[in-house]
Write an enzyme that holds these catalytic residues in place. Sequence first.
Site, PDB file in Angstrom:
ATOM      1  N   THR A   1      73.914  80.457  -1.192  1.00 15.65           N
ATOM      2  CA  THR A   1      74.920  80.311  -0.135  1.00 15.65           C
ATOM      3  C   THR A   1      75.244  81.638   0.523  1.00 15.65           C
ATOM      4  O   THR A   1      75.479  81.702   1.736  1.00 15.65           O
ATOM      5  CB  THR A   1      76.214  79.717  -0.734  1.00 15.65           C
ATOM      6  OG1 THR A   1      75.889  78.447  -1.280  1.00 15.65           O
ATOM      7  CG2 THR A   1      77.298  79.550   0.304  1.00 15.65           C
TER       8      THR A   1
ATOM      9  N   SER B   1      68.477  75.879  -6.214  1.00 13.46           N
ATOM     10  CA  SER B   1      68.017  74.623  -6.816  1.00 13.46           C
ATOM     11  C   SER B   1      66.490  74.541  -6.771  1.00 13.46           C
ATOM     12  O   SER B   1      65.891  73.744  -7.489  1.00 13.46           O
ATOM     13  CB  SER B   1      68.634  73.418  -6.105  1.00 13.46           C
ATOM     14  OG  SER B   1      70.024  73.440  -6.301  1.00 13.46           O
TER      15      SER B   1
ATOM     16  N   CYS C   1      80.174  70.069 -26.398  1.00 12.71           N
ATOM     17  CA  CYS C   1      81.421  70.809 -26.134  1.00 12.71           C
ATOM     18  C   CYS C   1      81.068  72.175 -25.552  1.00 12.71           C
ATOM     19  O   CYS C   1      80.081  72.786 -25.945  1.00 12.71           O
ATOM     20  CB  CYS C   1      82.202  71.050 -27.420  1.00 12.71           C
ATOM     21  SG  CYS C   1      82.730  69.549 -28.212  1.00 12.71           S
TER      22      CYS C   1
END
Length: 347
Positions: free
Chosen positions: A19, A65, A284
Amino acid sequence: MTGKNTDRASVLLIFTGGTISMSEDPGTGALQPLDFDRVQALLPELKHTGVAVDSLAFDPLIDSSDIDPEDWRRLALTIGERYADYDGFVVLHGTDTMAYTASALSFMLENLSKPVVFTGSQLPVGITRSDAKENLLTAVEIAAARENGAALVPEVCVFFEDSLFRGNRTTKKNAEHFNAFESYNYPLLAKAGVHIKYFRSNIRYPKEGLSLRLRLRMAGGVAILKLFPGITEEVVSSLLATPGLRAVVLETFGAGNAPRAPWLFRALSEAIERQILIVNKTQCHTGSVEMGRYETSLNLLRAGVISAYDATTEALVTKLMHLLGEYPLEEVRRRLSLSICGEMTPA
Ligand code: ASP
């Protein structure tokens, strides 16, 4: 090239994309990579950092990505080739897979003694409210920071918003706010406010006298299997029967627990007999795997599943690719239970 020709600290900026180097396509409105000259023109402050900054860019710049192990190799090679010329390196990278790339590079750059700081931004550089400039300028300062001639943070790390993390401990946690990353199981390396405060006891310093060694081989055949209540034998068996499969990151419950169903034990045991490595990673974020604490992890222990302790999935996937690419199986098993560059805390 600026490099080591001046007394100022020198940093090489490597733009890969993300970005930070994008703008909106006027037709579709989708964000797409800009060309490198446009990005540099939007960052005039780089000339006034007090640091000698050179830059180079992937051509074309990419959305992270799309990044793959070949790009990691290219990045590691670029750093290796310019290693003697700079005090530190800043890698501008999309946030989506930054934690994977930073983890991969931590294994590929063995005996690193200079900073490699990853950063990016949540808003493109040309947008007024963008976090790009602050992230980049602080990352450059950290990459250039030295004390008595030695780097303050000689690690692969991620800087975002105001926090410096060990790269192979990071996870992208936020697609909206500027604090995109977290290191759930390891404390910060530094915090940036009016001053940058370095937490030296959290920073890993290399053994003296060892020179950088590039470990460029990354193997394929790694998969992630996330357990959930109701997962079926067919799903697990078909994944474990994948041709070319060499290792599985098994994402388990709590302290490393799994259903006690006999079919699951059988499927995992058979895969392990076929020399497939199965590594137990808890779903977790915080805390560590502790096989044997609950009855629901005893079968995993009996089958020969290996504990990943408190490592992230990003670190495990890249560690497995690295170890399987570089070492014979017995050595891979041994190193899997060790912390190679601070990526986990074995019990
Ligand atoms: N899709 C972008 C990328 O990872 C997102 C970002 O840079 O934040 O390249």
